[in-house]
Design a protein around this motif. Sequence first.
Motif, PDB file in Angstrom:
ATOM      1  N   MET A   1      -7.938  -0.340  11.665  1.00  0.00           N
ATOM      2  CA  MET A   1      -6.235   1.323  11.088  1.00  0.00           C
ATOM      3  C   MET A   1      -7.185   2.598  10.577  1.00  0.00           C
ATOM      4  O   MET A   1      -8.435   2.183  10.282  1.00  0.00           O
ATOM      5  CB  MET A   1      -5.949   0.006   9.889  1.00  0.00           C
ATOM      6  CG  MET A   1      -5.151  -1.024   9.798  1.00  0.00           C
ATOM      7  SD  MET A   1      -3.533  -0.584  10.248  1.00  0.00           S
ATOM      8  CE  MET A   1      -2.719  -0.224   8.822  1.00  0.00           C
ATOM      9  N   PHE A   2      -6.495   2.909  10.413  1.00  0.00           N
ATOM     10  CA  PHE A   2      -7.035   4.136  10.142  1.00  0.00           C
ATOM     11  C   PHE A   2      -5.735   5.475   9.137  1.00  0.00           C
ATOM     12  O   PHE A   2      -5.242   4.455   9.185  1.00  0.00           O
ATOM     13  CB  PHE A   2      -6.742   5.181  11.037  1.00  0.00           C
ATOM     14  CG  PHE A   2      -7.655   4.933  12.962  1.00  0.00           C
ATOM     15  CD1 PHE A   2      -7.448   3.866  13.258  1.00  0.00           C
ATOM     16  CD2 PHE A   2      -8.835   5.668  12.656  1.00  0.00           C
ATOM     17  CE1 PHE A   2      -7.873   4.133  14.760  1.00  0.00           C
ATOM     18  CE2 PHE A   2      -9.927   5.278  13.664  1.00  0.00           C
ATOM     19  CZ  PHE A   2      -9.480   4.899  15.102  1.00  0.00           C
ATOM     20  N   VAL A   3      -6.777   5.839   8.011  1.00  0.00           N
ATOM     21  CA  VAL A   3      -5.839   6.789   7.615  1.00  0.00           C
ATOM     22  C   VAL A   3      -6.473   7.001   6.575  1.00  0.00           C
ATOM     23  O   VAL A   3      -7.680   7.741   6.597  1.00  0.00           O
ATOM     24  CB  VAL A   3      -6.170   4.881   5.701  1.00  0.00           C
ATOM     25  CG1 VAL A   3      -7.588   4.978   4.947  1.00  0.00           C
ATOM     26  CG2 VAL A   3      -4.963   5.489   4.921  1.00  0.00           C
ATOM     27  N   GLN A   4      -5.491   8.385   6.119  1.00  0.00           N
ATOM     28  CA  GLN A   4      -6.532   9.755   5.169  1.00  0.00           C
ATOM     29  C   GLN A   4      -6.732   9.219   4.049  1.00  0.00           C
ATOM     30  O   GLN A   4      -5.892   8.303   2.955  1.00  0.00           O
ATOM     31  CB  GLN A   4      -4.626  10.487   5.471  1.00  0.00           C
ATOM     32  CG  GLN A   4      -4.513  11.413   6.341  1.00  0.00           C
ATOM     33  CD  GLN A   4      -6.138  12.041   7.333  1.00  0.00           C
ATOM     34  OE1 GLN A   4      -5.990  11.556   8.442  1.00  0.00           O
ATOM     35  NE2 GLN A   4      -6.476  13.083   7.244  1.00  0.00           N
ATOM     36  N   GLU A   5      -7.933  10.269   4.032  1.00  0.00           N
ATOM     37  CA  GLU A   5      -8.480  10.804   2.331  1.00  0.00           C
ATOM     38  C   GLU A   5      -7.062  10.561   1.274  1.00  0.00           C
ATOM     39  O   GLU A   5      -6.310  11.196   1.356  1.00  0.00           O
ATOM     40  CB  GLU A   5      -9.721  10.941   2.537  1.00  0.00           C
ATOM     41  CG  GLU A   5     -10.653  10.931   1.508  1.00  0.00           C
ATOM     42  CD  GLU A   5     -11.635  12.704   1.330  1.00  0.00           C
ATOM     43  OE1 GLU A   5     -11.293  12.860   2.176  1.00  0.00           O
ATOM     44  OE2 GLU A   5     -11.753  12.397   0.036  1.00  0.00           O
ATOM     45  N   LYS A   6      -7.366   9.699   0.371  1.00  0.00           N
ATOM     46  CA  LYS A   6      -6.115   9.939  -0.813  1.00  0.00           C
ATOM     47  C   LYS A   6      -5.055   9.024  -0.732  1.00  0.00           C
ATOM     48  O   LYS A   6      -4.394   8.957  -1.974  1.00  0.00           O
ATOM     49  CB  LYS A   6      -6.282  11.276  -1.071  1.00  0.00           C
ATOM     50  CG  LYS A   6      -7.490  12.203  -1.954  1.00  0.00           C
ATOM     51  CD  LYS A   6      -7.108  13.452  -1.626  1.00  0.00           C
ATOM     52  CE  LYS A   6      -8.557  14.028  -1.822  1.00  0.00           C
ATOM     53  NZ  LYS A   6      -8.341  15.466  -2.458  1.00  0.00           N
ATOM     54  N   GLU A   7      -4.471   8.719   0.484  1.00  0.00           N
ATOM     55  CA  GLU A   7      -3.710   8.038   0.569  1.00  0.00           C
ATOM     56  C   GLU A   7      -3.757   6.446   0.876  1.00  0.00           C
ATOM     57  O   GLU A   7      -5.074   5.898   0.353  1.00  0.00           O
ATOM     58  CB  GLU A   7      -3.561   8.227   2.033  1.00  0.00           C
ATOM     59  CG  GLU A   7      -2.771   9.412   1.847  1.00  0.00           C
ATOM     60  CD  GLU A   7      -1.915   9.710   4.009  1.00  0.00           C
ATOM     61  OE1 GLU A   7      -1.651  10.771   4.161  1.00  0.00           O
ATOM     62  OE2 GLU A   7      -1.729   8.980   4.951  1.00  0.00           O
ATOM     63  N   ALA A   8      -2.885   5.991   0.328  1.00  0.00           N
ATOM     64  CA  ALA A   8      -2.490   4.054   0.053  1.00  0.00           C
ATOM     65  C   ALA A   8      -2.177   3.132   1.825  1.00  0.00           C
ATOM     66  O   ALA A   8      -2.317   3.839   3.210  1.00  0.00           O
ATOM     67  CB  ALA A   8      -1.881   3.181  -0.525  1.00  0.00           C
ATOM     68  N   VAL A   9      -3.493   2.455   1.182  1.00  0.00           N
ATOM     69  CA  VAL A   9      -3.525   1.777   3.482  1.00  0.00           C
ATOM     70  C   VAL A   9      -3.279   0.024   3.273  1.00  0.00           C
ATOM     71  O   VAL A   9      -3.298  -0.114   1.894  1.00  0.00           O
ATOM     72  CB  VAL A   9      -4.611   1.793   3.610  1.00  0.00           C
ATOM     73  CG1 VAL A   9      -6.203   1.582   2.575  1.00  0.00           C
ATOM     74  CG2 VAL A   9      -4.155   1.323   5.166  1.00  0.00           C
ATOM     75  N   THR A  10      -2.795  -0.164   3.505  1.00  0.00           N
ATOM     76  CA  THR A  10      -2.106  -2.316   3.789  1.00  0.00           C
ATOM     77  C   THR A  10      -3.081  -2.808   4.514  1.00  0.00           C
ATOM     78  O   THR A  10      -2.808  -2.440   5.593  1.00  0.00           O
ATOM     79  CB  THR A  10      -1.348  -2.523   3.449  1.00  0.00           C
ATOM     80  OG1 THR A  10      -0.091  -1.735   2.072  1.00  0.00           O
ATOM     81  CG2 THR A  10      -1.122  -3.556   3.389  1.00  0.00           C
ATOM     82  N   LEU A  11      -3.684  -3.695   4.236  1.00  0.00           N
ATOM     83  CA  LEU A  11      -4.669  -4.725   5.336  1.00  0.00           C
ATOM     84  C   LEU A  11      -3.396  -6.102   5.270  1.00  0.00           C
ATOM     85  O   LEU A  11      -3.519  -6.508   4.712  1.00  0.00           O
ATOM     86  CB  LEU A  11      -6.048  -4.801   5.583  1.00  0.00           C
ATOM     87  CG  LEU A  11      -6.622  -2.831   4.750  1.00  0.00           C
ATOM     88  CD1 LEU A  11      -8.107  -3.317   5.061  1.00  0.00           C
ATOM     89  CD2 LEU A  11      -5.868  -2.239   6.350  1.00  0.00           C
ATOM     90  N   ASP A  12      -3.011  -6.758   6.559  1.00  0.00           N
ATOM     91  CA  ASP A  12      -2.660  -7.629   6.950  1.00  0.00           C
ATOM     92  C   ASP A  12      -3.201  -9.080   6.355  1.00  0.00           C
ATOM     93  O   ASP A  12      -3.811  -9.061   7.278  1.00  0.00           O
ATOM     94  CB  ASP A  12      -1.098  -7.663   8.174  1.00  0.00           C
ATOM     95  CG  ASP A  12      -0.204  -6.969   7.400  1.00  0.00           C
ATOM     96  OD1 ASP A  12       0.563  -6.067   8.757  1.00  0.00           O
ATOM     97  OD2 ASP A  12      -0.242  -5.912   6.138  1.00  0.00           O
ATOM     98  N   CYS A  13      -2.687 -10.072   5.571  1.00  0.00           N
ATOM     99  CA  CYS A  13      -3.540 -11.638   6.173  1.00  0.00           C
ATOM    100  C   CYS A  13      -2.114 -12.086   6.337  1.00  0.00           C
ATOM    101  O   CYS A  13      -1.779 -11.997   4.980  1.00  0.00           O
ATOM    102  CB  CYS A  13      -4.649 -11.151   5.463  1.00  0.00           C
ATOM    103  SG  CYS A  13      -5.600 -13.315   4.846  1.00  0.00           S
ATOM    104  N   THR A  14      -2.260 -13.501   6.998  1.00  0.00           N
ATOM    105  CA  THR A  14      -1.463 -14.686   6.880  1.00  0.00           C
ATOM    106  C   THR A  14      -2.071 -15.653   6.217  1.00  0.00           C
ATOM    107  O   THR A  14      -3.299 -15.725   7.175  1.00  0.00           O
ATOM    108  CB  THR A  14       0.392 -13.972   7.616  1.00  0.00           C
ATOM    109  OG1 THR A  14      -1.302 -14.239   9.195  1.00  0.00           O
ATOM    110  CG2 THR A  14       0.311 -12.960   7.573  1.00  0.00           C
ATOM    111  N   TYR A  15      -2.202 -16.388   6.016  1.00  0.00           N
ATOM    112  CA  TYR A  15      -2.943 -17.424   6.188  1.00  0.00           C
ATOM    113  C   TYR A  15      -2.393 -19.057   6.674  1.00  0.00           C
ATOM    114  O   TYR A  15      -0.392 -18.840   6.169  1.00  0.00           O
ATOM    115  CB  TYR A  15      -3.867 -17.729   4.845  1.00  0.00           C
ATOM    116  CG  TYR A  15      -2.535 -18.075   3.355  1.00  0.00           C
ATOM    117  CD1 TYR A  15      -2.350 -16.661   2.386  1.00  0.00           C
ATOM    118  CD2 TYR A  15      -2.200 -19.119   2.851  1.00  0.00           C
ATOM    119  CE1 TYR A  15      -1.163 -16.568   1.989  1.00  0.00           C
ATOM    120  CE2 TYR A  15      -1.136 -19.276   1.789  1.00  0.00           C
ATOM    121  CZ  TYR A  15      -0.491 -18.275   1.650  1.00  0.00           C
ATOM    122  OH  TYR A  15       0.025 -18.037   0.173  1.00  0.00           O
TER     123      TYR A  15
END
Lengths: 116, 116
Positions: free
Chosen positions: A11-25
């Motif tokens: 995943m790539f994100v710009q500094e100061k922005e929010a990011v969501t990393l996905d996980c399912t179980y």
Amino acid sequence: AQKITQTQPGMFVQEKEAVTLDCTYDTSDQSYGLFWYKQPSSGEMIFLIYQGSYDEQNATEGRYSLNFQKARKSANLVISASQLGDSAMYFCAMREGGGSNYKLTFGKGTLLTVNP
Amino acid sequence: DSGVTQTPKHLITATGQRVTLRCSPRSGDLSVYWYQQSLDQGLQFLIQYYNGEERAKGNILERFSAQQFPDLHSELNLSSLELGDSALYFCASSPRLSGQNTGELFFGEGSRLTVL
């Protein structure tokens, strides 16, 4: 079948922005725990945040929050206000078992790159 | 500093050889876990000990063995080494799961094994 699935290899994100990393179980247990760990390029494993299966509120730790959707069996990590130092591998993990008989099963990880 | 000590930090050896990785858990933790992290892979659970007893086994090869000693330190023995055994081997410790303990694993810095 995989118990922990992280569908985003990178995943790539710009500094100061929010990011969501996905996980399912996947589990049939009623009592379990979900964890996120960070692994920078130096290699150490750093605990970030924990969510218990009976916790009704989403866990938060500073800039990290865990978006827990039990019915969907998902436990996404949200990082707000990304910093360059957040660039690392992120692993989702699930605890099954209890007492002295438990272990953590890890997903394959998501490599996050924060761009300036 | 997690309080978990692993030695050696780096190890280079040849195919067919045998090595021993050592782990000292955090003070008071009775559980020790061993994980293997190969290139671009997540953490694969190998084995867990609790107070000297083997409690759970993952995908640990027959060429690998482990034990936990009365002073609670643990050793992972890898024999007849192959190129594919090159990996980062983590030891982690944890207290018994209880109302106050979430099951978080405290990781050492890892032992990086290179088999040539």
